[in-house]
Design a protein around this motif. Structure first.
Motif, short mmCIF file in Angstrom:
data_model
loop_
_atom_site.label_atom_id
_atom_site.label_comp_id
_atom_site.label_asym_id
_atom_site.label_seq_id
_atom_site.Cartn_x
_atom_site.Cartn_y
_atom_site.Cartn_z
N GLN A 31 -25.81 -4.27 1.37
CA GLN A 31 -26.73 -4.53 2.53
C GLN A 31 -27.52 -3.28 2.74
O GLN A 31 -28.81 -3.30 3.04
CB GLN A 31 -25.81 -4.99 3.64
N CYS A 34 -30.61 -3.27 0.50
CA CYS A 34 -31.71 -4.00 1.13
C CYS A 34 -32.72 -3.32 1.80
O CYS A 34 -33.88 -3.79 1.98
CB CYS A 34 -31.12 -5.11 1.81
N ALA A 65 -25.69 -11.05 -3.09
CA ALA A 65 -26.39 -9.60 -2.68
C ALA A 65 -27.56 -9.13 -3.53
O ALA A 65 -28.49 -8.76 -3.25
CB ALA A 65 -25.32 -8.78 -2.29
N ASP A 68 -30.48 -11.31 -3.22
CA ASP A 68 -31.47 -10.53 -2.06
C ASP A 68 -32.02 -9.37 -2.49
O ASP A 68 -33.32 -8.78 -2.07
CB ASP A 68 -30.30 -10.06 -0.87
N CYS A 72 -36.10 -8.33 -2.33
CA CYS A 72 -36.61 -6.94 -1.78
C CYS A 72 -37.09 -5.97 -2.54
O CYS A 72 -38.19 -5.31 -2.48
CB CYS A 72 -35.37 -6.37 -1.00
#
Length: 86
Positions: A31, A34, A65, A68, A72
């Protein structure tokens, strides 16, 4: 977030960390990746190495993840997309 980064990286990197704590720290690392392209580029090898030896539940969460991260920072992840298929 910068205060927690060294701690999270240390927990993810250490083989002495209990598995449950390491799983949560690995998700936190993904996270954090990101948020910053530079951070993502610096810590992508660590995430990939953890992913290759991860238990199935963590591996599936890291696949999400990684998706994601591709959205990004697609230019950063392009060279390591093969991990999705291994």
């Amino acid at each position: 977030l910068g205060v927690f980064v060294p701690f999270v990286v240390e927990v993810v990197s250490s083989p002495l960390t209990p598995p449950t704590v390491r799983q949560f720290a690995t998700i936190a690392l993904a996270q954090f990746m990101c948020v910053s392209g530079g951070f993502c580029e610096d810590h992508l090898p660590l995430l990939i190495s953890v992913m290759q030896s991860a238990p199935p539940l963590l591996k599936s969460n890291l696949m999400i993840a990684l998706g994601d991260l591709i959205v990004c920072w697609n230019t950063v992840i392009d060279n390591d997309v093969h991990v999705l298929y291994d």
